[in-house]
Motif scaffolding. Structure first.
Motif, PDB file in Angstrom:
ATOM      1  N   CYS A   1       0.833  -1.219   0.000  1.00 43.71           N
ATOM      2  CA  CYS A   1       0.000   0.000   0.000  1.00 43.71           C
ATOM      3  C   CYS A   1       0.864   1.265   0.000  1.00 43.71           C
ATOM      4  O   CYS A   1       0.660   2.179   0.805  1.00 43.71           O
ATOM      5  CB  CYS A   1      -0.952  -0.003   1.192  1.00 43.71           C
ATOM      6  SG  CYS A   1      -2.305   1.189   1.054  1.00 43.71           S
TER       7      CYS A   1
ATOM      8  N   THR B   1       2.053   4.799  -0.631  1.00 42.63           N
ATOM      9  CA  THR B   1       1.362   6.058  -0.930  1.00 42.63           C
ATOM     10  C   THR B   1       2.296   7.260  -0.759  1.00 42.63           C
ATOM     11  O   THR B   1       1.824   8.388  -0.628  1.00 42.63           O
ATOM     12  CB  THR B   1       0.133   6.251  -0.017  1.00 42.63           C
ATOM     13  OG1 THR B   1       0.546   6.200   1.360  1.00 42.63           O
ATOM     14  CG2 THR B   1      -0.924   5.189  -0.261  1.00 42.63           C
TER      15      THR B   1
ATOM     16  N   ILE C   1       1.097  -1.364  -5.259  1.00 47.39           N
ATOM     17  CA  ILE C   1       0.213  -0.295  -5.701  1.00 47.39           C
ATOM     18  C   ILE C   1      -1.227  -0.814  -5.721  1.00 47.39           C
ATOM     19  O   ILE C   1      -1.532  -1.824  -6.367  1.00 47.39           O
ATOM     20  CB  ILE C   1       0.606   0.218  -7.105  1.00 47.39           C
ATOM     21  CG1 ILE C   1       2.069   0.654  -7.111  1.00 47.39           C
ATOM     22  CG2 ILE C   1      -0.322   1.348  -7.540  1.00 47.39           C
ATOM     23  CD1 ILE C   1       2.412   1.771  -6.150  1.00 47.39           C
TER      24      ILE C   1
ATOM     25  N   VAL D   1      -4.114   4.647  -6.040  1.00 44.34           N
ATOM     26  CA  VAL D   1      -3.612   5.250  -7.283  1.00 44.34           C
ATOM     27  C   VAL D   1      -4.754   5.785  -8.144  1.00 44.34           C
ATOM     28  O   VAL D   1      -4.552   6.652  -8.996  1.00 44.34           O
ATOM     29  CB  VAL D   1      -2.743   4.240  -8.077  1.00 44.34           C
ATOM     30  CG1 VAL D   1      -3.604   3.187  -8.781  1.00 44.34           C
ATOM     31  CG2 VAL D   1      -1.845   4.954  -9.075  1.00 44.34           C
TER      32      VAL D   1
ATOM     33  N   LEU E   1      -1.033   9.831  -5.760  1.00 46.22           N
ATOM     34  CA  LEU E   1      -0.151   8.691  -6.024  1.00 46.22           C
ATOM     35  C   LEU E   1       0.057   8.481  -7.519  1.00 46.22           C
ATOM     36  O   LEU E   1       1.113   8.020  -7.945  1.00 46.22           O
ATOM     37  CB  LEU E   1      -0.706   7.424  -5.373  1.00 46.22           C
ATOM     38  CG  LEU E   1       0.140   6.159  -5.512  1.00 46.22           C
ATOM     39  CD1 LEU E   1       1.516   6.350  -4.888  1.00 46.22           C
ATOM     40  CD2 LEU E   1      -0.571   4.961  -4.888  1.00 46.22           C
ATOM     41  N   ASP E   2      -0.956   8.822  -8.324  1.00 48.23           N
ATOM     42  CA  ASP E   2      -0.817   8.647  -9.769  1.00 48.23           C
ATOM     43  C   ASP E   2       0.360   9.440 -10.329  1.00 48.23           C
ATOM     44  O   ASP E   2       1.068   8.979 -11.227  1.00 48.23           O
ATOM     45  CB  ASP E   2      -2.118   9.024 -10.481  1.00 48.23           C
ATOM     46  CG  ASP E   2      -2.608  10.428 -10.137  1.00 48.23           C
ATOM     47  OD1 ASP E   2      -2.213  10.969  -9.085  1.00 48.23           O
ATOM     48  OD2 ASP E   2      -3.399  10.977 -10.923  1.00 48.23           O
TER      49      ASP E   2
ATOM     50  N   VAL F   1       3.537   7.415  -9.366  1.00 46.22           N
ATOM     51  CA  VAL F   1       3.643   6.167 -10.131  1.00 46.22           C
ATOM     52  C   VAL F   1       4.036   6.443 -11.580  1.00 46.22           C
ATOM     53  O   VAL F   1       4.724   5.624 -12.212  1.00 46.22           O
ATOM     54  CB  VAL F   1       2.313   5.382 -10.044  1.00 46.22           C
ATOM     55  CG1 VAL F   1       2.254   4.249 -11.073  1.00 46.22           C
ATOM     56  CG2 VAL F   1       2.130   4.822  -8.637  1.00 46.22           C
TER      57      VAL F   1
ATOM     58  N   LEU G   1       7.136  -2.393  -9.533  1.00 52.24           N
ATOM     59  CA  LEU G   1       5.753  -2.368  -9.054  1.00 52.24           C
ATOM     60  C   LEU G   1       5.115  -3.756  -9.034  1.00 52.24           C
ATOM     61  O   LEU G   1       5.355  -4.572  -9.922  1.00 52.24           O
ATOM     62  CB  LEU G   1       4.895  -1.458  -9.942  1.00 52.24           C
ATOM     63  CG  LEU G   1       5.345  -0.011 -10.143  1.00 52.24           C
ATOM     64  CD1 LEU G   1       4.331   0.725 -11.003  1.00 52.24           C
ATOM     65  CD2 LEU G   1       5.545   0.703  -8.810  1.00 52.24           C
TER      66      LEU G   1
ATOM     67  N   VAL H   1      -2.744   2.356 -13.750  1.00 54.69           N
ATOM     68  CA  VAL H   1      -1.283   2.408 -13.923  1.00 54.69           C
ATOM     69  C   VAL H   1      -0.933   2.513 -15.406  1.00 54.69           C
ATOM     70  O   VAL H   1      -0.064   3.307 -15.799  1.00 54.69           O
ATOM     71  CB  VAL H   1      -0.609   1.179 -13.283  1.00 54.69           C
ATOM     72  CG1 VAL H   1       0.875   1.131 -13.631  1.00 54.69           C
ATOM     73  CG2 VAL H   1      -0.791   1.203 -11.759  1.00 54.69           C
TER      74      VAL H   1
END
Length: 267
Positions: A156, A158, A176, A180, A187-188, A191, A199, A230
């Motif tokens: 998790c 973040t 992830i 996200v 978080l997007d 990532v 990941l 993602v």
């Protein structure tokens, strides 16, 4: 394309009414392996039953969640040690430090975390980390304990890009999940700048359902929504996200070896 849910509490009572149907939905969505983090001595029976019901698909971890670390934590640790000595597990987890709910047993959490890391290294299996409001404290212990056997997943995740890079430098994957997909989660954006090589995907079901299911019970089928997000933020095909994150999960958990061990154990 296959997907793996690397972190799901599918033994939770929240699934008692429709667990079989929930598992069917996941498999229809392409998710065919599920990794089950333990909480404490009260969750072991249900977790192992699920593993037995789905051999080669559900894989149990063994450990104590930091929120279950209380004054009697050494008794809980003894239960974990006993189980780790009796049969194979895919990982020691979920373990770590949580300073969000209660800081009363911070010292005990640190002690339990260190002990469980040592057991994982002795068994040469990964650890799966829970960290909430405790990134600095967790990383301090990981850096202190680092050697060529310490590896695992930062469940998790973040955090910031800087924290991600520090975790990756320790040979850990970033787990992830639904966060996200949250509109204002941020978080997007992190990532977007992290290679898929680092990941793995998860749900943390029944918690933290991704958009557009946010606020509802999470389930493993929704890991597909995480993968789609993602793919969108990294501007790569969904199939590439599925292939590479599945390969990462298979690598960290040594799925090929693990499946045969668990099937033999449950015969």
């Amino acid at each position: 394309m296959r997907l793996i849910d690397t972190h799901a509490h599918l033994y939770s009572k929240k699934f008692d009414a429709d667990r079989t149907e929930m598992m069917d939905r996941a498999m229809e969505s392409g998710i065919d392996q599920f990794f089950l983090p333990n909480i404490d001595s009260t969750s072991i029976e249900g977790m192992l039953q699920l593993e037995q019901d789905y051999p080669g698909q559900c894989f149990a971890m063994m450990g104590i969640h930091p929120c279950s670390i209380k004054a009697d934590y050494k008794e809980e640790l003894a239960v974990v040690e006993k189980w780790l000595g009796e049969r194979p597990f895919c990982a020691v987890g979920e373990i770590g430090i949580d300073l969000y709910w209660d800081k009363t047993h911070f010292r005990q959490q640190q002690d339990a975390f260190r002990q469980q890391i040592k057991w994982a290294k002795a068994l040469d299996i990964p650890i799966v980390i829970h960290s909430r409001d405790a990134t600095a404290e967790v990383l301090e212990i990981l850096e202190e304990q680092k050697d060529d056997r310490l590896r695992g997943i930062f469940h998790c995740f973040t955090g910031t890009l800087e924290e991600a890079q520090r975790i990756i430098a320790l040979d850990f994957y970033l787990g992830i999940g639904g966060v996200v997909t949250f509109k204002n989660g941020g978080l997007d954006k992190v990532v977007k700048d992290i290679s898929l090589d680092h990941l793995v995907l998860e749900t943390d079901a029944p918690y933290l359902a991704p958009a557009p299911k946010r606020g509802k019970r999470n389930e493993s089928a929704y890991v597909r929504l995480v993968a789609e997000k993602v793919a969108a933020v990294q501007e790569v095909p969904f199939a590439e996200v599925a292939r590479r994150t599945t390969a990462n999960a298979e690598s960290i958990f040594k799925v090929g070896q693990l499946a045969s061990k668990v099937v033999l154990e449950n015969k």
